[in-house]
Design a protein around this motif. Structure first.
Motif, mmCIF file in Angstrom:
data_model
loop_
_atom_site.group_PDB
_atom_site.id
_atom_site.type_symbol
_atom_site.label_atom_id
_atom_site.label_comp_id
_atom_site.label_asym_id
_atom_site.label_seq_id
_atom_site.Cartn_x
_atom_site.Cartn_y
_atom_site.Cartn_z
ATOM 1 N N GLU A 1 64.794 -38.030 48.072
ATOM 2 C CA GLU A 1 65.078 -38.996 49.136
ATOM 3 C C GLU A 1 65.192 -40.418 48.575
ATOM 4 O OE1 GLU A 1 65.918 -38.298 52.230
ATOM 5 O OE2 GLU A 1 65.652 -36.152 51.925
ATOM 6 N N ALA A 2 64.401 -40.712 47.551
ATOM 7 C CA ALA A 2 64.498 -42.049 46.950
ATOM 8 C C ALA A 2 65.861 -42.224 46.276
ATOM 9 C CB ALA A 2 63.369 -42.259 45.943
ATOM 10 N N CYS B 1 68.471 -42.803 48.880
ATOM 11 C CA CYS B 1 68.386 -44.168 49.405
ATOM 12 C C CYS B 1 69.055 -45.158 48.446
ATOM 13 C CB CYS B 1 66.930 -44.530 49.640
ATOM 14 S SG CYS B 1 66.701 -46.243 50.115
ATOM 15 N N ALA C 1 77.688 -45.900 56.845
ATOM 16 C CA ALA C 1 76.828 -46.210 57.997
ATOM 17 C C ALA C 1 75.382 -45.819 57.689
ATOM 18 C CB ALA C 1 77.321 -45.469 59.241
ATOM 19 N N HIS C 2 75.230 -44.709 56.994
ATOM 20 C CA HIS C 2 73.899 -44.274 56.588
ATOM 21 C C HIS C 2 73.288 -45.291 55.613
ATOM 22 C CE1 HIS C 2 71.275 -40.500 55.519
ATOM 23 N NE2 HIS C 2 70.567 -41.489 55.986
ATOM 24 N N ASP D 1 73.813 -48.502 55.626
ATOM 25 C CA ASP D 1 73.302 -49.607 56.463
ATOM 26 C C ASP D 1 71.916 -49.274 56.999
ATOM 27 O OD1 ASP D 1 75.706 -50.966 56.226
ATOM 28 O OD2 ASP D 1 76.511 -50.203 58.124
ATOM 29 N N ARG D 2 71.742 -48.012 57.356
ATOM 30 C CA ARG D 2 70.493 -47.614 58.018
ATOM 31 C C ARG D 2 69.317 -47.468 57.059
ATOM 32 N NH1 ARG D 2 74.035 -44.007 61.130
ATOM 33 N NH2 ARG D 2 73.325 -42.225 59.956
ATOM 34 N N MET D 3 69.609 -47.477 55.744
ATOM 35 C CA MET D 3 68.530 -47.259 54.773
ATOM 36 C C MET D 3 68.127 -48.512 54.003
ATOM 37 S SD MET D 3 67.546 -44.192 55.191
ATOM 38 C CE MET D 3 66.390 -44.142 53.811
ATOM 39 N N TRP E 1 66.288 -50.985 54.565
ATOM 40 C CA TRP E 1 64.853 -51.308 54.619
ATOM 41 C C TRP E 1 64.049 -50.560 53.557
ATOM 42 C CZ3 TRP E 1 61.690 -47.141 55.369
ATOM 43 C CH2 TRP E 1 62.266 -45.996 55.928
ATOM 44 N N ALA E 2 64.555 -49.416 53.108
ATOM 45 C CA ALA E 2 63.771 -48.581 52.187
ATOM 46 C C ALA E 2 64.138 -48.815 50.729
ATOM 47 C CB ALA E 2 63.977 -47.111 52.544
ATOM 48 N N ALA F 1 61.427 -50.003 48.214
ATOM 49 C CA ALA F 1 60.414 -48.943 48.086
ATOM 50 C C ALA F 1 60.952 -47.786 47.249
ATOM 51 C CB ALA F 1 59.978 -48.458 49.466
ATOM 52 N N ALA F 2 62.231 -47.485 47.410
ATOM 53 C CA ALA F 2 62.837 -46.403 46.630
ATOM 54 C C ALA F 2 62.852 -46.769 45.145
ATOM 55 C CB ALA F 2 64.259 -46.119 47.132
ATOM 56 N N SER G 1 69.674 -51.445 63.015
ATOM 57 C CA SER G 1 70.374 -50.246 62.537
ATOM 58 C C SER G 1 69.490 -49.442 61.579
ATOM 59 C CB SER G 1 71.701 -50.612 61.875
ATOM 60 O OG SER G 1 71.462 -51.365 60.715
ATOM 61 N N GLY G 2 68.419 -50.035 61.077
ATOM 62 C CA GLY G 2 67.497 -49.292 60.212
ATOM 63 C C GLY G 2 66.390 -48.569 60.968
ATOM 64 N N GLU H 1 66.145 -44.448 60.961
ATOM 65 C CA GLU H 1 65.591 -43.830 59.747
ATOM 66 C C GLU H 1 64.131 -44.228 59.550
ATOM 67 O OE1 GLU H 1 67.010 -41.503 57.901
ATOM 68 O OE2 GLU H 1 68.841 -41.542 59.094
ATOM 69 N N TRP I 1 56.806 -42.009 50.025
ATOM 70 C CA TRP I 1 57.059 -43.265 49.309
ATOM 71 C C TRP I 1 57.607 -44.355 50.234
ATOM 72 C CZ3 TRP I 1 62.050 -44.976 49.589
ATOM 73 C CH2 TRP I 1 63.025 -44.026 49.904
ATOM 74 N N ALA J 1 57.091 -49.123 53.806
ATOM 75 C CA ALA J 1 58.326 -49.889 54.050
ATOM 76 C C ALA J 1 58.825 -49.660 55.476
ATOM 77 C CB ALA J 1 59.402 -49.515 53.032
ATOM 78 N N HIS K 1 59.311 -52.446 58.266
ATOM 79 C CA HIS K 1 60.598 -52.683 58.920
ATOM 80 C C HIS K 1 60.455 -52.662 60.441
ATOM 81 C CE1 HIS K 1 64.857 -53.045 59.332
ATOM 82 N NE2 HIS K 1 64.886 -52.000 60.127
#
Lengths: 443, 443
Positions: free
Chosen positions: A293-294, A297, A327-328, A330-332, A334-335, A338-339, B289-290, B293, B334, B338, B342
């Motif tokens: 997942e990291a 991201c 678009a995904h 944009d949604r990630m 924030w992470a 951390a990733a 938008s975040g 997730e 992880w 975050a 957020h």
């Protein structure tokens, strides 16, 4: 002799050309014939310029023996995400239809200087992501060759060229190599310059090779590598003379996603290989279960930045799949930090992972190549190693329930490409012996 | 009169019981008959105890008028994720087959004290997550009622009880309410105590109501709420007398995921409503938008902690779907801090969002209820509001292309449940008028 030349291994061909047994023109011509014979079905090439390739071959034939490069006369396919000054480079996207870069990518320039012949550009998925090109699997036209280096894997797997370049951001070398039954090498991150490659994710993008032999890949990587002054220097010889390779088997946290039948085949192969190497089971650190997942991201957020212009000005020419990816991204956002932190943390654990083993054997694909209308397959088993920046080599030799190639990969610590290649060499040999044995038993 | 009682709105029934026009026994009996008539198809109930319910009704009928509670004689279904001391509470999992909690959940105790009759436990998905129970949609048995509060939404939607409780962690109240065409209220996070509810995700879990009317929900929330001393005190009246409700329309960052036809119907409804309210378009902050997730991450990581014992000791009794969810939780650890950061950041932007509007109208579901074999539908349009802790009310009145309910939700700032309810009341009325008008035009 000409007709079977393109199917020889790269190391053999290097030898034949060096010895003068085969001329550059002869090999180039044989490869072009082989390409033409398969291309209707295979659709591995985005651009070919046979005349230019033959002209270059004749030039090379005129070079005196003492002045020839290490890849003298070797025809090579270049993934169409990598810039070439003399051939269009379209990145698998209609936005770049007819695009001619001003310069060769660093790796292309290096190949040319080493005497290689750029035969053409191989099909890539759209911007080396998930929307597939038209290429089919050389072993079954109803299946995907994998992606994103689809054309490179298929061309080498079909025996039409001995060498092609690809790139990996998630699993774009190891996965298609496994599906097509060839050797795919993703070197240590940072070892090969990505200058002149359309960036997908700058903290992950890695250039590598498709060949049918490990020795051939080794020769190419000596030509491509060495750009990063911070890279650890590879040892002169991978292993001290006489010392046996220490091999671990890492099922990885995603092992349960591999279909049971494929798991059985991999376990069986490992057992047989273990007879020669004393393979030990290696439990990866618990933190590694977060790497998939990291990696996703990092990749999503970075590619969304890289393709911001294309999205803003040519959004209607992006595939729906790619629009969803962005678009995904944009949604990630924030992470993202951390990733990065998690990947750094996991990299710090690699010394322990490779404390008692030189290389790890690990699954590379979730079974055989899926049907072509289902996309290019899942890179899940490659994501963690790409995030970690380790060298990873797809080793052919196993087959799945439908008789198609089924991959494993050999992974070493970052900077130890020499060990990864040596492991792939020895384990690949052992896997082939085993397969041979099994076939005998099966009869 | 008895036969049509269960289909009356909660507010009407409260009035009829208070006036003595209807007795508690009469209503309980009518609801039990209605339940029995629909249950073969609807499968909304996990546990029913008609005798106990009737005994309780007779007790209530004996209470003198002056001592009756605000929900005197009201039959209610309780989602089977909420503890009841007198009825089994199985959390939708075979691990808890026959489980009898020692105590009522706080909300159940409050309902009983207010004079409600706990008719039975309604079907929940497994641990209020994604593996569905057997419940069908009251408007079409081939479709899902939504989840995870499947039985509560279906029972109220079918007109068999006037009230049921549910819980929302992603979209488990607003989504099934929209699919079943009823009012679903998710109050401000923290307003209603979750003591005695099997925890899914402690930073998200919120108890709420299913009714056929906003006034009824309002009455119930007065009984359930007020546990958190830090809650802002609701204003005595939601709006100063004479001031018009200021309504915004927030398409939300996931608007493009709503099918075009449903988007059209929602836009059209908003336009019509706008005639009365002067609805203004509200662009949500880019950071929102975040939230989808980030909400997923919080939920996955927290539920993986909450169900650690069940996973360790009864893993074979978890659905495959749930096992995948928990494995996904492991892979997201992880990102947890975050995600929290957020969400905190986005909560800080809510003052601006609600600066010029009292309530936002927003889509609640991606079209009508999907076929029952495709799961319980996608909570994507609810995740952000749940993460933000805002009150959200599913308002019925729109219908989709197949003639089935299509939802919208009314959202207000955290703590302004009064505005959310007032908005749902006024906008729901306006939507019904509009639908009525459309039907006339259509004929």
């Amino acid at each position: 002799m000409s007709a079977d030349l393109p199917g020889r291994t790269l190391a053999e061909l290097i030898g034949l050309l060096r010895a003068g047994t085969v001329s550059a023109s002869e090999l180039a011509s044989a490869c072009l014939d082989a390409v033409a014979a398969r291309e209707d079905d295979l659709r591995a090439w985005a651009h070919l310029d046979p005349d230019a390739a033959m002209a270059r071959a004749r030039e090379l034939d005129a070079v005196p023996a003492g002045e020839r490069g290490p890849l003298h006369g070797i025809p090579v396919g270049i993934k169409d995400i990598i810039d070439t000054a003399d051939l269009p480079t379209e990145y698998g996207s209609p936005i770049y239809a007819g695009h001619h870069p001003a310069e060769d990518a660093d790796v292309v320039a290096r190949l040319r200087r080493a005497g290689a012949i750029i035969l053409g550009k191989t099909v890539t998925t759209e911007f080396a992501l998930f929307h597939p090109g038209a290429t089919t699997n050389p072993h079954d036209p109803a299946r995907t060759p994998g992606g994103s280096s689809s054309g490179s894997a298929a061309a080498v797997g079909a025996g039409t060229v001995p060498l092609a370049l690809g790139t990996q951001t998630a699993g774009s070398i190891v996965r298609p190599a496994s599906y097509c039954g060839v050797v795919g090498v993703k070197p240590t991150f940072g070892r090969v310059s990505t200058r002149g490659v359309k960036a997908c994710s700058r903290s992950l993008d890695t250039i590598g090779t498709f060949t049918r032999d490990v020795d051939g890949a080794d020769a190419v990587l000596r030509v491509l590598g060495g750009v990063d002054a911070n890279d650890p220097e590879p040892a002169a010889g991978a292993l001290a003379a006489g010392r046996a390779l220490r091999v671990g088997f890492a099922r990885t946290p995603e092992w349960h996603e591999v279909p049971a039948d494929s798991r059985g085949r991999i376990e069986q192969a490992v057992q047989k290989v273990a007879a020669g190497f004393g393979v030990r089971d290696v439990e990866l650190p618990e933190a590694f279960s977060g790497l998939v997942e990291a990696q996703k991201c990092l990749m999503l957020v970075e590619v969304t930045r890289e393709l911001a212009d294309e999205r803003a000005h040519h959004g209607d020419q992006l595939s729906t799949r790619l629009q969803d990816v962005l678009a995904h991204g944009d949604r990630m956002t924030w992470a993202y930090e951390a990733a990065k932190a998690h990947v750094r943390h996991c990299r710090g654990l690699l010394d322990d992972v490779f404390g008692d083993v030189d290389v790890l054997l690990a699954p590379s694909v979730l079974g055989e190549a899926p049907p072509i209308d289902e996309g290019t397959g899942d890179p899940v088993l490659c994501r963690a190693w790409t995030a970690l920046g380790t060298p990873a080599v797809a080793v052919p030799g196993l087959t799945g329930p439908a008789g198609l190639p089924l991959g494993v990969q050999v992974v070493a610590a970052p900077g130890r490409d020499d060990l990864a290649l040596e492991g792939a060499r020895q384990l690949g040999r052992s896997l082939r012996d085993r397969e041979h044995l099994s076939s005998h038993v099966a009869r």
